[in-house]
Design a protein around this motif. Structure first.
Motif, mmCIF file in Angstrom:
data_model
loop_
_atom_site.group_PDB
_atom_site.id
_atom_site.type_symbol
_atom_site.label_atom_id
_atom_site.label_comp_id
_atom_site.label_asym_id
_atom_site.label_seq_id
_atom_site.Cartn_x
_atom_site.Cartn_y
_atom_site.Cartn_z
ATOM 1 N N SER A 7 64.886 -65.751 -85.225
ATOM 2 C CA SER A 7 66.163 -65.853 -85.922
ATOM 3 C C SER A 7 66.196 -64.799 -87.015
ATOM 4 N N GLY A 8 67.395 -64.586 -87.553
ATOM 5 C CA GLY A 8 67.529 -63.673 -88.685
ATOM 6 C C GLY A 8 68.135 -62.323 -88.358
ATOM 7 N N GLY A 9 68.362 -62.062 -87.084
ATOM 8 C CA GLY A 9 68.995 -60.808 -86.727
ATOM 9 C C GLY A 9 70.462 -60.798 -87.123
ATOM 10 N N GLY A 15 70.510 -48.716 -94.648
ATOM 11 C CA GLY A 15 69.976 -48.910 -95.980
ATOM 12 C C GLY A 15 69.790 -50.358 -96.373
ATOM 13 N N GLY A 16 70.347 -51.241 -95.579
ATOM 14 C CA GLY A 16 70.252 -52.664 -95.874
ATOM 15 C C GLY A 16 68.940 -53.273 -95.418
ATOM 16 N N SER A 17 68.848 -54.573 -95.544
ATOM 17 C CA SER A 17 67.614 -55.266 -95.190
ATOM 18 C C SER A 17 67.912 -56.527 -94.391
ATOM 19 N N LEU A 18 66.931 -56.946 -93.629
ATOM 20 C CA LEU A 18 66.970 -58.196 -92.889
ATOM 21 C C LEU A 18 65.581 -58.798 -92.887
ATOM 22 N N LYS A 85 67.680 -48.274 -90.631
ATOM 23 C CA LYS A 85 68.334 -47.081 -90.133
ATOM 24 C C LYS A 85 69.023 -47.406 -88.814
ATOM 25 N N SER A 86 69.954 -46.575 -88.410
ATOM 26 C CA SER A 86 70.672 -46.819 -87.165
ATOM 27 C C SER A 86 69.707 -46.867 -85.986
ATOM 28 N N GLU A 87 68.638 -46.096 -86.053
ATOM 29 C CA GLU A 87 67.673 -46.081 -84.947
ATOM 30 C C GLU A 87 66.821 -47.347 -84.887
ATOM 31 N N ASP A 88 66.961 -48.227 -85.857
ATOM 32 C CA ASP A 88 66.281 -49.513 -85.803
ATOM 33 C C ASP A 88 67.057 -50.530 -84.970
ATOM 34 N N THR A 89 68.239 -50.156 -84.534
ATOM 35 C CA THR A 89 69.038 -51.051 -83.706
ATOM 36 C C THR A 89 68.303 -51.360 -82.405
ATOM 37 N N ALA A 90 68.104 -52.647 -82.146
ATOM 38 C CA ALA A 90 67.345 -53.078 -80.977
ATOM 39 C C ALA A 90 67.327 -54.600 -80.936
ATOM 40 N N VAL A 91 66.833 -55.120 -79.827
ATOM 41 C CA VAL A 91 66.491 -56.538 -79.761
ATOM 42 C C VAL A 91 65.042 -56.672 -80.212
ATOM 43 N N TYR A 92 64.810 -57.555 -81.145
ATOM 44 C CA TYR A 92 63.473 -57.752 -81.699
ATOM 45 C C TYR A 92 62.882 -59.034 -81.115
ATOM 46 N N TYR A 93 61.671 -58.902 -80.605
ATOM 47 C CA TYR A 93 61.002 -60.004 -79.941
ATOM 48 C C TYR A 93 59.744 -60.415 -80.694
ATOM 49 N N CYS A 94 59.540 -61.711 -80.758
ATOM 50 C CA CYS A 94 58.298 -62.251 -81.297
ATOM 51 C C CYS A 94 57.291 -62.382 -80.154
ATOM 52 N N ASN A 95 56.045 -62.079 -80.450
ATOM 53 C CA ASN A 95 54.973 -62.151 -79.459
ATOM 54 C C ASN A 95 53.808 -62.945 -80.022
ATOM 55 N N TRP A 104 56.383 -64.731 -75.229
ATOM 56 C CA TRP A 104 57.503 -64.003 -75.813
ATOM 57 C C TRP A 104 58.643 -64.948 -76.150
ATOM 58 N N GLY A 105 59.330 -64.624 -77.235
ATOM 59 C CA GLY A 105 60.569 -65.303 -77.535
ATOM 60 C C GLY A 105 61.717 -64.650 -76.793
ATOM 61 N N GLN A 106 62.903 -65.184 -77.018
ATOM 62 C CA GLN A 106 64.089 -64.671 -76.335
ATOM 63 C C GLN A 106 64.662 -63.431 -77.007
ATOM 64 N N GLY A 107 64.273 -63.197 -78.233
ATOM 65 C CA GLY A 107 64.731 -62.005 -78.939
ATOM 66 C C GLY A 107 65.903 -62.282 -79.860
ATOM 67 N N THR A 108 66.026 -61.432 -80.857
ATOM 68 C CA THR A 108 67.164 -61.493 -81.778
ATOM 69 C C THR A 108 67.689 -60.078 -81.980
ATOM 70 N N GLN A 109 68.993 -59.940 -81.894
ATOM 71 C CA GLN A 109 69.619 -58.627 -81.961
ATOM 72 C C GLN A 109 69.720 -58.154 -83.413
ATOM 73 N N VAL A 110 69.288 -56.932 -83.644
ATOM 74 C CA VAL A 110 69.478 -56.267 -84.933
ATOM 75 C C VAL A 110 70.327 -55.032 -84.688
ATOM 76 N N THR A 111 71.443 -54.958 -85.373
ATOM 77 C CA THR A 111 72.337 -53.817 -85.247
ATOM 78 C C THR A 111 72.554 -53.205 -86.621
ATOM 79 N N VAL A 112 72.254 -51.922 -86.732
ATOM 80 C CA VAL A 112 72.394 -51.216 -87.990
ATOM 81 C C VAL A 112 73.508 -50.196 -87.849
ATOM 82 N N SER A 113 74.529 -50.354 -88.652
ATOM 83 C CA SER A 113 75.663 -49.437 -88.590
ATOM 84 C C SER A 113 75.460 -48.300 -89.578
ATOM 85 N N SER A 114 75.840 -47.111 -89.141
ATOM 86 C CA SER A 114 75.646 -45.935 -90.007
ATOM 87 C C SER A 114 76.902 -45.602 -90.785
#
Length: 114
Positions: A7-9, A15-18, A85-95, A104-114
C-alpha cells in the motif's frame, strides 16, 4: 500461504515523496530477506532495495540517497521514497525471500508527474 500486501502508492509530483508499506502474513524475520522491486512498462522487474534478516541493506544505484527500506514491526517492511523523479514511475512489488522460494505481493502503482 504467505501473503504480502502493498500500500501507499499513488500519484505524486516530481520532487515529492511517498512511503510504501508491505504487510506480511508471517513475521518478516522468517525470511532470509525482504525487498522492494519495481517494474516500469516495457521493462524488466528490477531490485530497488532489500534488507536481510540480519539487517543488512542494499540498494540499487538509482535508489541510493533517495530511498530507505526499513522494518518497524515484525510483520511489515517499508520503503520511504524522497525526491521522486518521473523515471521512478512503476509498479512497486514487495518480495519475501527464502532459500526455497520467493513470494510476491500484487504491487502498488507509483506515478510521478513531471
Amino acid at each position: 500461504q504467505v501473503q504480502l500486501l502493498e500500500s501507499g502508492g499513488g500519484l505524486v509530483q516530481a520532487g515529492g515523496s511517498l512511503r510504501l508499506s508491505c504487510a506480511a502474513s508471517e513475521s518478516i524475520y522468517e525470511f532470509n530477506s525482504m525487498g522492494w522491486y519495481r517494474q516500469a512498462p516495457g521493462k524488466e522487474r528490477e531490485l530497488v532495495a532489500r534488507i536481510t534478516v540480519g539487517g543488512t541493506t542494499n540498494y540499487a544505484d538509482f535508489a541510493k540517497g533517495r530511498f530507505t527500506i526499513s522494518r518497524e514491526n515484525p510483520n511489515a517492511v517499508y520503503l520511504q521514497m524522497l525526491g521522486l523523479k518521473s523515471e521512478d514511475t512503476a509498479v512497486y512489488y514487495c518480495n519475501a525471500s527464502r532459500i526455497s522460494r520467493n513470494y510476491w505481493g500484487q504491487g502498488t502503482q507509483v506515478t510521478v508527474s513531471s
